[in-house]
Write a protein that holds these residues in place. Structure first.
Motif, PDB file in Angstrom:
ATOM      1  N   LYS A 120       0.815  -1.225  -0.029  1.00  0.00           N
ATOM      2  CA  LYS A 120       0.060   0.013  -0.148  1.00  0.00           C
ATOM      3  C   LYS A 120       0.760   1.329   0.045  1.00  0.00           C
ATOM      4  N   GLU A 121       1.849   1.230   0.831  1.00  0.00           N
ATOM      5  CA  GLU A 121       2.655   2.770   0.954  1.00  0.00           C
ATOM      6  C   GLU A 121       3.435   2.896  -0.261  1.00  0.00           C
ATOM      7  N   GLU A 122       3.903   1.960  -1.032  1.00  0.00           N
ATOM      8  CA  GLU A 122       4.687   2.522  -2.178  1.00  0.00           C
ATOM      9  C   GLU A 122       3.528   2.595  -3.272  1.00  0.00           C
ATOM     10  N   ILE A 123       2.632   1.997  -3.442  1.00  0.00           N
ATOM     11  CA  ILE A 123       1.519   2.117  -4.481  1.00  0.00           C
ATOM     12  C   ILE A 123       0.948   3.442  -4.253  1.00  0.00           C
ATOM     13  N   ASP A 124       0.566   3.767  -3.025  1.00  0.00           N
ATOM     14  CA  ASP A 124       0.024   5.165  -2.593  1.00  0.00           C
ATOM     15  C   ASP A 124       0.883   6.342  -2.836  1.00  0.00           C
ATOM     16  N   ALA A 125       2.278   5.951  -2.759  1.00  0.00           N
ATOM     17  CA  ALA A 125       3.229   7.054  -3.206  1.00  0.00           C
ATOM     18  C   ALA A 125       3.323   7.212  -4.661  1.00  0.00           C
ATOM     19  N   ASP A 126       3.238   6.279  -5.481  1.00  0.00           N
ATOM     20  CA  ASP A 126       3.232   6.354  -6.771  1.00  0.00           C
ATOM     21  C   ASP A 126       2.209   6.889  -7.204  1.00  0.00           C
ATOM     22  N   MET A 127       1.023   6.646  -6.767  1.00  0.00           N
ATOM     23  CA  MET A 127      -0.295   7.547  -6.988  1.00  0.00           C
ATOM     24  C   MET A 127      -0.191   8.895  -6.955  1.00  0.00           C
ATOM     25  N   GLN A 128       0.495   9.351  -5.703  1.00  0.00           N
ATOM     26  CA  GLN A 128       0.717  10.771  -5.500  1.00  0.00           C
ATOM     27  C   GLN A 128       1.648  11.485  -6.340  1.00  0.00           C
ATOM     28  N   GLN A 129       2.601  10.476  -6.738  1.00  0.00           N
ATOM     29  CA  GLN A 129       3.555  11.080  -7.681  1.00  0.00           C
ATOM     30  C   GLN A 129       3.185  11.247  -9.173  1.00  0.00           C
ATOM     31  N   ARG A 130       2.221  10.533  -9.367  1.00  0.00           N
ATOM     32  CA  ARG A 130       1.442  10.568 -10.768  1.00  0.00           C
ATOM     33  C   ARG A 130       0.572  11.880 -10.859  1.00  0.00           C
ATOM     34  N   PHE A 131      -0.153  11.918  -9.756  1.00  0.00           N
ATOM     35  CA  PHE A 131      -1.040  13.239  -9.383  1.00  0.00           C
ATOM     36  C   PHE A 131      -0.166  14.487  -9.577  1.00  0.00           C
ATOM     37  N   GLU A 132       0.890  14.372  -8.772  1.00  0.00           N
ATOM     38  CA  GLU A 132       1.581  15.645  -8.677  1.00  0.00           C
ATOM     39  C   GLU A 132       2.277  15.841 -10.205  1.00  0.00           C
ATOM     40  N   TYR A 133       2.572  15.056 -10.924  1.00  0.00           N
ATOM     41  CA  TYR A 133       3.073  15.236 -12.303  1.00  0.00           C
ATOM     42  C   TYR A 133       2.058  15.619 -13.180  1.00  0.00           C
ATOM     43  N   ALA A 134       0.825  15.275 -13.120  1.00  0.00           N
ATOM     44  CA  ALA A 134      -0.326  15.573 -13.770  1.00  0.00           C
ATOM     45  C   ALA A 134      -0.764  16.928 -13.537  1.00  0.00           C
ATOM     46  N   GLU A 135      -0.728  17.260 -12.205  1.00  0.00           N
ATOM     47  CA  GLU A 135      -0.901  18.714 -11.704  1.00  0.00           C
ATOM     48  C   GLU A 135       0.092  19.661 -12.245  1.00  0.00           C
ATOM     49  N   ARG A 136       1.281  19.237 -12.049  1.00  0.00           N
ATOM     50  CA  ARG A 136       2.331  20.092 -12.725  1.00  0.00           C
ATOM     51  C   ARG A 136       2.123  20.491 -14.092  1.00  0.00           C
ATOM     52  N   LEU A 137       1.681  19.371 -14.985  1.00  0.00           N
ATOM     53  CA  LEU A 137       1.622  19.584 -16.313  1.00  0.00           C
ATOM     54  C   LEU A 137       0.595  20.570 -16.733  1.00  0.00           C
ATOM     55  N   ARG A 138      -0.510  20.263 -15.679  1.00  0.00           N
ATOM     56  CA  ARG A 138      -1.928  21.112 -15.863  1.00  0.00           C
ATOM     57  C   ARG A 138      -1.428  22.871 -15.750  1.00  0.00           C
ATOM     58  N   LEU A 139      -0.767  22.997 -14.930  1.00  0.00           N
ATOM     59  CA  LEU A 139      -0.297  24.451 -14.574  1.00  0.00           C
ATOM     60  C   LEU A 139       0.458  25.051 -15.349  1.00  0.00           C
ATOM     61  N   GLU A 140       1.520  24.327 -15.908  1.00  0.00           N
ATOM     62  CA  GLU A 140       2.539  24.736 -16.791  1.00  0.00           C
ATOM     63  C   GLU A 140       1.841  25.091 -18.064  1.00  0.00           C
ATOM     64  N   ARG A 141       0.801  24.281 -18.626  1.00  0.00           N
ATOM     65  CA  ARG A 141       0.337  24.289 -19.792  1.00  0.00           C
ATOM     66  C   ARG A 141      -1.046  25.482 -19.738  1.00  0.00           C
ATOM     67  N   GLY A 142      -1.329  25.570 -18.637  1.00  0.00           N
ATOM     68  CA  GLY A 142      -2.436  27.010 -18.483  1.00  0.00           C
ATOM     69  C   GLY A 142      -3.627  26.466 -18.787  1.00  0.00           C
ATOM     70  N   GLU A 143      -4.480  27.618 -19.076  1.00  0.00           N
ATOM     71  CA  GLU A 143      -6.223  27.469 -19.308  1.00  0.00           C
ATOM     72  C   GLU A 143      -6.134  26.967 -20.883  1.00  0.00           C
ATOM     73  N   SER A 144      -7.024  25.871 -21.177  1.00  0.00           N
ATOM     74  CA  SER A 144      -7.252  25.285 -22.288  1.00  0.00           C
ATOM     75  C   SER A 144      -7.805  26.527 -23.245  1.00  0.00           C
ATOM     76  N   PRO A 145      -7.497  26.311 -24.816  1.00  0.00           N
ATOM     77  CA  PRO A 145      -8.522  27.299 -25.519  1.00  0.00           C
ATOM     78  C   PRO A 145      -9.959  27.239 -25.393  1.00  0.00           C
ATOM     79  N   LEU A 146     -10.220  25.876 -25.176  1.00  0.00           N
ATOM     80  CA  LEU A 146     -11.764  25.710 -24.889  1.00  0.00           C
ATOM     81  C   LEU A 146     -12.222  26.508 -23.743  1.00  0.00           C
ATOM     82  N   ALA A 147     -11.813  26.222 -22.547  1.00  0.00           N
ATOM     83  CA  ALA A 147     -12.091  26.664 -21.561  1.00  0.00           C
ATOM     84  C   ALA A 147     -12.064  28.237 -21.656  1.00  0.00           C
ATOM     85  N   LYS A 148     -11.002  29.135 -22.001  1.00  0.00           N
ATOM     86  CA  LYS A 148     -11.092  30.217 -22.380  1.00  0.00           C
ATOM     87  C   LYS A 148     -12.316  30.608 -23.077  1.00  0.00           C
ATOM     88  N   ARG A 149     -12.736  30.082 -24.141  1.00  0.00           N
ATOM     89  CA  ARG A 149     -13.769  30.661 -24.910  1.00  0.00           C
ATOM     90  C   ARG A 149     -15.210  30.456 -24.234  1.00  0.00           C
TER      91      ARG A 149
END
Length: 106
Positions: free
Chosen positions: A69-98
């Motif tokens: 559990k501990e290592e898999i939960d850590a993997d899930m957290q790492q995946r979430f943080e990676y996705a969140e970092r990408l989302r923040l770097e990318r910024g708002e999508s053109p669709l959301a802006k429109r």
């Protein structure tokens, strides 16, 4: 050549990156567990949603998760943080802006 390691769990193998997956599939244990966390699915619902998995495979993956559990939960957290970092770097999508400009979302 890909190195695969067996585990004491009948349906679980570990790849060269030390990622456990369900034998005979490309589904990682973490992906199955993420479905439980996201949707609250029971083993039976997991089987309904992923009919290519047997109940035996699902329960084997769940047993593996609880033992690691501990290592898999850590993997899930790492995946979430990676996705969140990408989302923040990318910024708002053109669709959301429109949609925001048209007053359809806040």
């Amino acid at each position: 050549m890909t190195q695969i390691t067996t585990t004491e769990y009948k349906h679980i193998l570990v790849n060269e990156s030390n990622v456990p997956f369900i034998k005979g599939t490309s589904m990682k244990v973490v992906e199955l567990i993420t479905s439980i966390h996201a949707y609250g699915w029971s083993p039976e619902e997991l089987h309904f949603q992923y009919p290519h998995l047997s109940m035996s495979q699902i329960y084997s993956a769940l047993a593996y998760y609880w033992e690691h559990k501990e290592e898999i939960d850590a993997d899930m957290q790492q995946r979430f943080e990676y996705a969140e970092r990408l989302r923040l770097e990318r910024g708002e999508s053109p669709l959301a802006k429109r949609l925001r400009a048209e007053g359809l979302i806040k």
